[in-house]
Write a protein that holds these residues in place. Structure first.
Motif, PDB file in Angstrom:
ATOM      1  N   SER A  17      -3.232  -0.618  10.844  1.00 24.53           N
ATOM      2  CA  SER A  17      -3.470   0.668  10.179  1.00 24.53           C
ATOM      3  C   SER A  17      -4.484   1.531  10.923  1.00 24.53           C
ATOM      4  O   SER A  17      -4.532   2.742  10.722  1.00 24.53           O
ATOM      5  N   HIS A  34      -1.760   3.278   5.764  1.00 20.24           N
ATOM      6  CA  HIS A  34      -2.822   3.623   4.814  1.00 20.24           C
ATOM      7  C   HIS A  34      -3.880   2.533   4.758  1.00 20.24           C
ATOM      8  O   HIS A  34      -3.576   1.340   4.719  1.00 20.24           O
ATOM      9  N   TRP A  35      -5.144   2.937   4.766  1.00 26.26           N
ATOM     10  CA  TRP A  35      -6.254   2.023   4.542  1.00 26.26           C
ATOM     11  C   TRP A  35      -7.418   2.832   3.984  1.00 26.26           C
ATOM     12  O   TRP A  35      -7.475   4.047   4.096  1.00 26.26           O
ATOM     13  N   THR A  36      -8.357   2.126   3.369  1.00 25.00           N
ATOM     14  CA  THR A  36      -9.531   2.786   2.801  1.00 25.00           C
ATOM     15  C   THR A  36     -10.699   1.810   2.798  1.00 25.00           C
ATOM     16  O   THR A  36     -10.506   0.591   2.670  1.00 25.00           O
ATOM     17  N   PRO A  81       0.840  -1.210   0.000  1.00 29.23           N
ATOM     18  CA  PRO A  81       0.000   0.000   0.000  1.00 29.23           C
ATOM     19  C   PRO A  81       0.868   1.250   0.000  1.00 29.23           C
ATOM     20  O   PRO A  81       2.101   1.163   0.048  1.00 29.23           O
ATOM     21  N   GLU A  82       0.240   2.406  -0.033  1.00 31.98           N
ATOM     22  CA  GLU A  82       0.974   3.671  -0.039  1.00 31.98           C
ATOM     23  C   GLU A  82       1.877   3.800   1.184  1.00 31.98           C
ATOM     24  O   GLU A  82       2.972   4.320   1.106  1.00 31.98           O
ATOM     25  N   SER A  83       1.396   3.334   2.318  1.00 32.31           N
ATOM     26  CA  SER A  83       2.194   3.302   3.541  1.00 32.31           C
ATOM     27  C   SER A  83       1.596   2.244   4.450  1.00 32.31           C
ATOM     28  O   SER A  83       0.498   1.737   4.212  1.00 32.31           O
ATOM     29  N   GLN A  84       2.319   1.896   5.500  1.00 36.01           N
ATOM     30  CA  GLN A  84       1.837   0.883   6.435  1.00 36.01           C
ATOM     31  C   GLN A  84       0.567   1.323   7.146  1.00 36.01           C
ATOM     32  O   GLN A  84      -0.220   0.489   7.591  1.00 36.01           O
TER      33      GLN A  84
END
Length: 292
Positions: free
Chosen positions: A265, A221-223, A216-219
């Motif tokens: 996250s 990051h979530w969506t 992912p973009e960073s550890q």
């Protein structure tokens, strides 16, 4: 005389009948050197699928998980088991109920009670006390008990060095949960959060699948775009095809699969509750032995 006896009997019976809501918050508590670290008034609920304890706002622990080091879990005054904090820098394998530093704590709103069943030197297993029926009973009485999610194998088959694995994800609770959906994320990103299916062979050792992972973009990051909702009491099926370097024939292979969540996250309790449900944290695993 007969009527008086009947009235007296009914009076005695009324003192024994409960509506399931009797009791006090101290029926379940975590105590350290005589100090109550947590009781039921501090706990939102306990998810037994992951053994994560979710805390209410303004709980007395206040994010200081060091207070759980050496603490004891008590039900109705009886000690059930002790807790310990396991430091990640230690080379020893933790046994019994424990909380791994950083890994098993989620902000100041939840912590997980992990368990290790290997006794060093003997190779024997020790009993897991986390699901002691006395704990389950008192949590149910106060509506603090959740079963959570589980996974069940539907089928596992082999074609060459590929393993087709099909399983069900089950929601045992009435509330809806958001979960990481591999169909939305894609297999590469989903397998960043889990190693997926692997197996142990006595001759080859542990064998990991060859599905490439996507970061992912960073550890942190979530969506919600990665997630779907599994409704209360609902079951969903998933299937993966895992390539391996070599899948032996004629030997018992011990397979392990873990279904993940964005647990590392989520940093704030306010992120958990979304419009159509609550984000489920933790992971659930399945292991089985198969010979091809």
């Amino acid at each position: 005389m007969k009527n008086r006896y009947l009235i007296f009997l009914l009076f005695l019976m009324s003192g024994c009948i409960t509506d399931g809501n009797d009791g006090s918050p101290e029926d379940f508590k975590i105590v350290n050197q005589g100090e109550v670290v947590l009781d039921l008034s501090d706990i939102d609920y306990y998810d037994f699928s992951t053994h994560i304890v979710y805390l209410n706002e303004n709980n007395r622990l206040a994010g200081d998980y060091d207070k759980l080091q050496g603490a004891n879990i008590l039900v109705n005054g009886f000690e059930i088991y002790p807790l310990k904090i396991h430091e990640l820098y230690l080379s020893t394998i933790p046994t019994g109920p424990h909380i791994k530093r950083l890994i098993d704590s989620f902000g100041d709103f939840a912590f997980r009670i992990s368990f290790g069943d290997f006794q060093s030197g003997s190779g024997s297993s020790i009993q897991d006390p986390r699901s002691d029926p006395r704990i389950v009973s008192v949590l149910k009485q106060h509506n603090k008990y959740r079963v959570g999610l589980s996974i069940v194998t539907e089928s596992i088959s082999r074609q060459g060095n590929e393993i087709k694995f099909r399983f069900k994800l089950r929601n045992h609770d009435n509330q809806n949960y958001y979960f990481l959906d591999p169909n939305k994320m894609g297999e590469g990103l989903f397998h960043y959060f889990t190693n997926g299916l692997g197996f142990f062979d006595p001759n080859l050792g542990y064998q990991q699948n060859k599905i490439p992972h996507e970061q992912p973009e960073s550890q942190l990051h979530w969506t919600l775009d990665w997630m779907s909702v599994i409704k209360g009491k609902e079951t969903k099926s998933f299937e993966f095809t895992y390539p391996f370097e070599n899948v032996p024939t004629g030997r018992d292979l011990k397979f392990l699969f873990s279904f993940p969540s964005p647990e590392l996250s989520i940093s704030d309790k306010s992120e958990l509750d979304q419009q159509n449900g609550r984000i489920w944290l933790g992971n659930v695993s399945i292991d089985l032995t198969k010979r091809f």
